[in-house]
Design a protein around this motif. Structure first.
Motif, PDB file in Angstrom:
ATOM      1  N   PRO A 122       0.833  -1.210   0.000  1.00 42.16           N
ATOM      2  CA  PRO A 122       0.000   0.000   0.000  1.00 42.16           C
ATOM      3  C   PRO A 122       0.866   1.258   0.000  1.00 42.16           C
ATOM      4  O   PRO A 122       1.904   1.316   0.637  1.00 42.16           O
ATOM      5  CB  PRO A 122      -0.812  -0.113   1.285  1.00 42.16           C
ATOM      6  CG  PRO A 122      -0.130  -1.144   2.111  1.00 42.16           C
ATOM      7  CD  PRO A 122       0.667  -2.005   1.186  1.00 42.16           C
ATOM      8  N   VAL A 123       0.423   2.255  -0.717  1.00 39.54           N
ATOM      9  CA  VAL A 123       1.128   3.524  -0.809  1.00 39.54           C
ATOM     10  C   VAL A 123       0.620   4.423   0.313  1.00 39.54           C
ATOM     11  O   VAL A 123      -0.582   4.547   0.526  1.00 39.54           O
ATOM     12  CB  VAL A 123       0.862   4.182  -2.182  1.00 39.54           C
ATOM     13  CG1 VAL A 123       1.536   5.539  -2.271  1.00 39.54           C
ATOM     14  CG2 VAL A 123       1.325   3.263  -3.301  1.00 39.54           C
ATOM     15  N   THR A 124       1.547   5.033   1.024  1.00 40.94           N
ATOM     16  CA  THR A 124       1.170   5.955   2.084  1.00 40.94           C
ATOM     17  C   THR A 124       0.622   7.224   1.439  1.00 40.94           C
ATOM     18  O   THR A 124       1.294   7.821   0.595  1.00 40.94           O
ATOM     19  CB  THR A 124       2.389   6.288   2.956  1.00 40.94           C
ATOM     20  OG1 THR A 124       2.927   5.074   3.469  1.00 40.94           O
ATOM     21  CG2 THR A 124       2.001   7.209   4.092  1.00 40.94           C
ATOM     22  N   PRO A 125      -0.564   7.625   1.826  1.00 43.73           N
ATOM     23  CA  PRO A 125      -1.141   8.822   1.198  1.00 43.73           C
ATOM     24  C   PRO A 125      -0.369  10.076   1.582  1.00 43.73           C
ATOM     25  O   PRO A 125       0.181  10.165   2.673  1.00 43.73           O
ATOM     26  CB  PRO A 125      -2.561   8.880   1.757  1.00 43.73           C
ATOM     27  CG  PRO A 125      -2.497   8.112   3.027  1.00 43.73           C
ATOM     28  CD  PRO A 125      -1.428   7.071   2.839  1.00 43.73           C
TER      29      PRO A 125
END
Length: 173
Positions: A49-52
């Protein structure tokens, strides 16, 4: 517990509610559908998951608190979201949170200090390069003293402004 929010057309929402009515309601049916989808095998290449870069925070306030928030934000010249964001950033980063008028005033103070600094440099240069006697030297020294007092007043005002800002955004302030 995580929350998922989605937008539906009124027609789709009406039809889903009709289907969910016999299965325990919206939440229960959605949970069941999601659990079923989660049991399916994952695709081969799943990326981490990409950190927002930013996120959304939603608050639910009682009507009385919302009225107080609106009033306080309005006094500060901010929208309630801007006010809440500034409050959070102040607590997280321990730095002043300037409204647009405050930032513009700070720019003006900087401009004035720069102007005064140029004048002080001109006087210092003149004092270093010229041999002055009597009244001329006294006038230049008096002007230099006046600029020194003005700079001191501006620096003190800046300190008071920053202290007032920090106190405003402090907990219980």
């Amino acid at each position: 517990m995580d929350r998922i929010t989605l937008r539906l057309s009124p027609d789709l929402a009406r039809r889903f509610d009709a289907a969910a009515a016999g299965q325990g309601g919206r939440s229960r049916l959605l949970r069941r559908l999601m659990e079923s989808a989660a049991r399916a095998p994952l695709p081969a290449a799943v990326q981490a998951p990409v950190t927002p870069r930013s996120g959304k925070l939603t608050l639910r306030l009682e009507a009385a608190d919302l009225v107080l928030l609106e009033a306080e934000a309005s006094r500060a010249g901010l929208a309630r979201t801007q006010w809440a964001t500034a409050l959070i950033r102040r607590r997280l980063h321990d730095r002043p949170q300037l409204t647009r008028p405050e930032a513009l005033a700070l720019i003006e103070v900087r401009r004035e200090l720069r102007r005064i600094g140029v004048n002080v440099n001109q006087i210092a240069r003149a004092l270093n390069t010229a041999v002055m006697e009597g009244v001329v030297l006294e006038v230049e020294l008096a002007q230099l003293g006046a600029f020194q007092q003005e700079i001191g007043a501006w620096v003190e005002a800046l300190g008071e402004a920053f202290q007032g800002n920090l106190e405003y955004w402090a907990a219980g302030g």
